[in-house]
Design a protein around this motif. Sequence first.
Motif, short mmCIF file in Angstrom:
data_model
loop_
_atom_site.label_atom_id
_atom_site.label_comp_id
_atom_site.label_asym_id
_atom_site.label_seq_id
_atom_site.Cartn_x
_atom_site.Cartn_y
_atom_site.Cartn_z
N THR A 69 4.21 8.27 -3.18
CA THR A 69 4.18 7.28 -2.09
C THR A 69 2.74 7.01 -1.65
O THR A 69 2.41 5.88 -1.26
N LEU A 70 1.87 8.03 -1.71
CA LEU A 70 0.45 7.82 -1.42
C LEU A 70 -0.17 6.94 -2.50
O LEU A 70 -0.92 6.00 -2.20
N ALA A 71 0.12 7.24 -3.76
CA ALA A 71 -0.45 6.47 -4.87
C ALA A 71 -0.02 5.01 -4.81
O ALA A 71 -0.85 4.10 -4.90
N TRP A 72 1.27 4.78 -4.62
CA TRP A 72 1.75 3.40 -4.60
C TRP A 72 1.41 2.69 -3.29
O TRP A 72 1.36 1.46 -3.24
N GLY A 73 1.13 3.45 -2.22
CA GLY A 73 0.64 2.82 -1.01
C GLY A 73 -0.71 2.16 -1.25
O GLY A 73 -0.95 1.01 -0.85
N PHE A 74 -1.58 2.88 -1.96
CA PHE A 74 -2.90 2.35 -2.28
C PHE A 74 -2.82 1.16 -3.23
O PHE A 74 -3.36 0.08 -2.95
N TYR A 75 -2.11 1.35 -4.34
CA TYR A 75 -2.07 0.27 -5.34
C TYR A 75 -1.15 -0.87 -4.93
O TYR A 75 -1.39 -2.02 -5.28
N GLY A 76 -0.12 -0.56 -4.16
CA GLY A 76 0.75 -1.63 -3.67
C GLY A 76 0.02 -2.55 -2.71
O GLY A 76 0.19 -3.78 -2.75
N HIS A 77 -0.81 -1.97 -1.85
CA HIS A 77 -1.59 -2.79 -0.93
C HIS A 77 -2.58 -3.66 -1.69
O HIS A 77 -2.76 -4.86 -1.39
N ARG A 78 -3.24 -3.08 -2.68
CA ARG A 78 -4.19 -3.86 -3.49
C ARG A 78 -3.50 -4.97 -4.26
O ARG A 78 -4.02 -6.08 -4.37
N TYR A 82 -4.59 -8.87 -3.91
CA TYR A 82 -5.05 -9.69 -5.03
C TYR A 82 -4.15 -10.91 -5.24
O TYR A 82 -4.63 -11.97 -5.64
N ARG A 83 -2.86 -10.75 -4.98
CA ARG A 83 -1.96 -11.90 -5.11
C ARG A 83 -2.27 -12.98 -4.08
O ARG A 83 -2.08 -14.17 -4.34
N VAL A 106 -9.76 -5.47 -12.14
CA VAL A 106 -8.33 -5.38 -12.47
C VAL A 106 -7.51 -6.35 -11.65
O VAL A 106 -6.29 -6.30 -11.66
N ASP A 107 -8.19 -7.27 -10.93
CA ASP A 107 -7.52 -8.10 -9.93
C ASP A 107 -6.86 -9.36 -10.47
O ASP A 107 -6.11 -10.02 -9.76
N GLY A 108 -7.15 -9.75 -11.70
CA GLY A 108 -6.52 -10.94 -12.28
C GLY A 108 -7.05 -12.25 -11.73
O GLY A 108 -6.43 -13.30 -11.95
N GLN A 109 -8.21 -12.23 -11.08
CA GLN A 109 -8.73 -13.47 -10.48
C GLN A 109 -9.15 -14.49 -11.52
O GLN A 109 -8.99 -15.70 -11.30
N PHE A 110 -9.67 -14.05 -12.64
CA PHE A 110 -10.06 -15.02 -13.68
C PHE A 110 -8.84 -15.76 -14.22
O PHE A 110 -8.86 -16.98 -14.41
#
Length: 265
Positions: A69-78, A82-83, A106-110
Motif C-alpha cells: 500500500t505504501l508502494a502503490w500510494g507513491f506510484y498511484g499518485h504519480r 502524469y495523466r 517514465v511519465d509518458g509526456q512525449f
Amino acid sequence: MNEALDRAADLIAGADALLVCAGAGMGVDSGLPDFRGATGFWQAYPPYARLGLRFEELADPVHFVDDPTLAWGFYGHRLDLYRRTVPHDGFRVLREWGARVFTSNVDGQFQRAGFADVAEVHGSIHHLQCVEPCTDDVWPADDVVLDVEPESMRATGPLPACRNCGGLARPNILMFGDWSWVAGPSQEQLDALTQWRRGRRDLVVIEIGAGNAVPTVRRQAELASAASGALIRVNPREPEVRHGRGVSLPMGALDAITELARRIG
C-alpha cells in the motif's frame, strides 16, 4: 548567450536528423517535479518529509513485497499526476522538427504530445508487470485508478493485479536495486533507436534537463554526438560540455526551445 543560441539554431537548421535526449528537467515547465535531492522531493511531496522518506527509499521494488500500500500510494499518485499533466509547448516544437526521443522519464509526456518513436530507458509508469514476475508480459495501466490517503500517502482499496497469475502487479519501471524489472519493451525501443541512428548522417543531439546525478541521458547524448560534436546541452544548473564539444545553454527547457524556434523561423 546569443552567440550560443545562434550556434545551436544553425546546428538544428542544418541537421539531417535530430535526437532529443531528455531528463526530468524536460517536464518542469509542464509543472512536474524533478525530484532533485531530498529537499526537492519533499517540497513536491510534503507527507514524505513528515515520514522522513526519500525518493530513493520509495522507488525501491522491495516495498511492493513488504509494504504494497505504501508502494502503490507513491506510484498511484504519480500515475494520476502524469495523466493530468499537459505537455508544455516545447514538446510540440520538437515534434514539428521531426525529432526522435531517448528519455529516462517514465511519465509518458512525449507520447501524450504526439511522438511515435520514444525510447524509454527506464520504462513507463503507464504499463504494468507482475511483481514476481511470473512471465515477461507487460500490459497497459489504462484501467488502474487508485485512491491515495493524503496524510499517509498509502493506497486504499484493491491494488492492481497481474493479469496472468492474479498476484500483485507493479509499474514497468526500473527502480533502485531492481532485479525484477521486465526490460523487454524498453530494450526493443532502444534497439530501434540504435538502428535508426546508424542510418543518419549529420545527426544533431539536443540534450534537455539531464543532470549528472543519474548520468544515463548524458552518456547517451555524448555517445550519439561523439563523431560530430553536434551536441546542444540545455540545463540551467549543469550546462557545461566537455572539451568544448557542443553548445552549452544554461536555460530551462521551454525557454531554450522557444528561443531556438524563433531563430530558426
